[in-house]
Design a protein around this motif. Structure first.
Motif, PDB file in Angstrom:
ATOM      1  N   SER A  56      58.693  -2.535 106.664  1.00 48.72           N
ATOM      2  CA  SER A  56      59.264  -2.048 105.196  1.00 48.72           C
ATOM      3  C   SER A  56      58.103  -1.588 104.381  1.00 48.72           C
ATOM      4  N   ILE A  57      56.889  -2.214 104.759  1.00 49.95           N
ATOM      5  CA  ILE A  57      55.694  -1.857 103.831  1.00 49.95           C
ATOM      6  C   ILE A  57      55.301  -0.503 103.995  1.00 49.95           C
ATOM      7  N   THR A  58      55.508   0.121 105.062  1.00 51.11           N
ATOM      8  CA  THR A  58      55.314   1.618 105.587  1.00 51.11           C
ATOM      9  C   THR A  58      56.049   2.430 104.554  1.00 51.11           C
ATOM     10  N   ASP A  59      57.203   2.115 104.234  1.00 48.38           N
ATOM     11  CA  ASP A  59      58.033   2.813 103.294  1.00 48.38           C
ATOM     12  C   ASP A  59      57.320   3.080 102.107  1.00 48.38           C
ATOM     13  N   LEU A  60      56.817   1.722 101.490  1.00 46.84           N
ATOM     14  CA  LEU A  60      55.917   1.996 100.176  1.00 46.84           C
ATOM     15  C   LEU A  60      54.750   2.764 100.630  1.00 46.84           C
ATOM     16  N   ALA A  61      54.196   3.085 101.413  1.00 44.68           N
ATOM     17  CA  ALA A  61      53.076   3.620 101.604  1.00 44.68           C
ATOM     18  C   ALA A  61      53.569   5.144 101.712  1.00 44.68           C
ATOM     19  N   LEU A  62      54.640   5.573 102.318  1.00 44.80           N
ATOM     20  CA  LEU A  62      55.108   6.970 102.341  1.00 44.80           C
ATOM     21  C   LEU A  62      55.711   7.196 101.047  1.00 44.80           C
ATOM     22  N   THR A  63      55.989   6.269 100.423  1.00 49.03           N
ATOM     23  CA  THR A  63      56.857   6.841  98.955  1.00 49.03           C
ATOM     24  C   THR A  63      55.338   7.288  98.193  1.00 49.03           C
ATOM     25  N   LEU A  64      54.148   6.452  98.250  1.00 48.55           N
ATOM     26  CA  LEU A  64      53.144   6.398  97.323  1.00 48.55           C
ATOM     27  C   LEU A  64      52.582   7.827  97.777  1.00 48.55           C
ATOM     28  N   VAL A  65      52.382   8.492  99.021  1.00 43.13           N
ATOM     29  CA  VAL A  65      52.036   9.677  99.591  1.00 43.13           C
ATOM     30  C   VAL A  65      52.687  10.802  98.821  1.00 43.13           C
ATOM     31  N   LEU A  66      54.184  10.635  98.731  1.00 45.77           N
ATOM     32  CA  LEU A  66      54.928  11.461  98.085  1.00 45.77           C
ATOM     33  C   LEU A  66      55.030  11.719  96.672  1.00 45.77           C
ATOM     34  N   LEU A  67      54.507  10.805  96.057  1.00 49.39           N
ATOM     35  CA  LEU A  67      54.326  10.596  94.579  1.00 49.39           C
ATOM     36  C   LEU A  67      52.897  10.782  94.070  1.00 49.39           C
ATOM     37  N   ASN A  68      52.047  10.891  94.927  1.00 45.13           N
ATOM     38  CA  ASN A  68      50.442  10.888  94.580  1.00 45.13           C
ATOM     39  C   ASN A  68      50.106  12.247  94.033  1.00 45.13           C
ATOM     40  N   LEU A  69      50.818  13.223  94.926  1.00 47.34           N
ATOM     41  CA  LEU A  69      50.288  14.666  94.682  1.00 47.34           C
ATOM     42  C   LEU A  69      51.025  14.823  93.241  1.00 47.34           C
ATOM     43  N   PRO A  70      52.514  14.845  93.155  1.00 41.69           N
ATOM     44  CA  PRO A  70      52.978  15.164  91.464  1.00 41.69           C
ATOM     45  C   PRO A  70      52.203  14.273  90.199  1.00 41.69           C
ATOM     46  N   GLY A  71      51.865  13.044  90.785  1.00 36.89           N
ATOM     47  CA  GLY A  71      50.976  12.363  89.734  1.00 36.89           C
ATOM     48  C   GLY A  71      49.683  13.120  89.368  1.00 36.89           C
ATOM     49  N   THR A  72      49.112  13.273  90.612  1.00 32.51           N
ATOM     50  CA  THR A  72      47.969  14.028  90.256  1.00 32.51           C
ATOM     51  C   THR A  72      47.929  15.129  89.345  1.00 32.51           C
ATOM     52  N   MET A  73      49.025  16.003  89.619  1.00 30.92           N
ATOM     53  CA  MET A  73      49.195  17.436  89.056  1.00 30.92           C
ATOM     54  C   MET A  73      49.294  17.102  87.432  1.00 30.92           C
ATOM     55  N   LEU A  74      50.179  15.957  87.382  1.00 30.48           N
ATOM     56  CA  LEU A  74      50.739  15.594  85.874  1.00 30.48           C
ATOM     57  C   LEU A  74      49.161  15.071  85.019  1.00 30.48           C
ATOM     58  N   LEU A  75      48.435  14.479  85.904  1.00 28.79           N
ATOM     59  CA  LEU A  75      47.162  14.077  85.317  1.00 28.79           C
ATOM     60  C   LEU A  75      46.370  15.305  84.848  1.00 28.79           C
ATOM     61  N   ALA A  76      46.284  16.158  85.897  1.00 31.59           N
ATOM     62  CA  ALA A  76      45.386  17.469  85.664  1.00 31.59           C
ATOM     63  C   ALA A  76      45.792  18.172  84.419  1.00 31.59           C
ATOM     64  N   VAL A  77      47.132  18.176  84.260  1.00 33.83           N
ATOM     65  CA  VAL A  77      47.686  19.021  83.036  1.00 33.83           C
ATOM     66  C   VAL A  77      47.413  18.267  81.881  1.00 33.83           C
ATOM     67  N   PHE A  78      47.550  16.964  81.821  1.00 40.21           N
ATOM     68  CA  PHE A  78      47.154  16.088  80.648  1.00 40.21           C
ATOM     69  C   PHE A  78      45.778  16.287  80.110  1.00 40.21           C
ATOM     70  N   LEU A  79      44.993  16.136  81.487  1.00 38.37           N
ATOM     71  CA  LEU A  79      43.509  16.258  81.033  1.00 38.37           C
ATOM     72  C   LEU A  79      43.113  17.617  80.483  1.00 38.37           C
ATOM     73  N   GLU A  80      43.873  18.674  81.007  1.00 36.64           N
ATOM     74  CA  GLU A  80      43.284  19.870  80.631  1.00 36.64           C
ATOM     75  C   GLU A  80      43.910  20.179  79.154  1.00 36.64           C
ATOM     76  N   ARG A  81      45.206  19.840  78.641  1.00 36.12           N
ATOM     77  CA  ARG A  81      45.560  20.019  77.455  1.00 36.12           C
ATOM     78  C   ARG A  81      45.189  19.184  76.321  1.00 36.12           C
ATOM     79  N   TRP A  82      44.889  17.749  76.529  1.00 35.54           N
ATOM     80  CA  TRP A  82      44.613  17.134  75.555  1.00 35.54           C
ATOM     81  C   TRP A  82      43.044  16.616  75.433  1.00 35.54           C
TER      82      TRP A  82
END
Length: 83
Positions: A56-82
């Protein structure tokens, strides 16, 4: 101590460095440190799944992989804007 546990312990210092840079670095360093911390965390979670025989810990790793890219994109937008 198993090989998996040794590998997890070997990945903790890079995770700590990435967390420190994400907390205190310049904006470019924060962005790169955020990516590094996400990647190292996925590796640690995957190794924990092998070390503890808990699939079941593998499910956490897979979820983090899927959420890491959108989170990075949101951070990039935040850094660029503010910042």
């Amino acid at each position: 101590m198993s090989v998996w546990t040794v590998a997890i312990l070997a990945l903790l210092p890079p995770l700590a460095v990435a967390a420190a840079l994400a907390w205190r670095g310049r904006p470019g360093q924060r962005f790169a440190a955020y990516q590094l911390a996400g990647s190292v965390t996925v590796l640690i979670l995957t190794l924990m799944a092998f070390a503890t025989d808990q699939a079941s810990i593998t499910d956490l790793a897979l979820t983090l992989v899927l959420l890491n890219l959108p989170g990075t994109m949101l951070l990039a937008v935040f850094l660029e804007r503010w910042i």
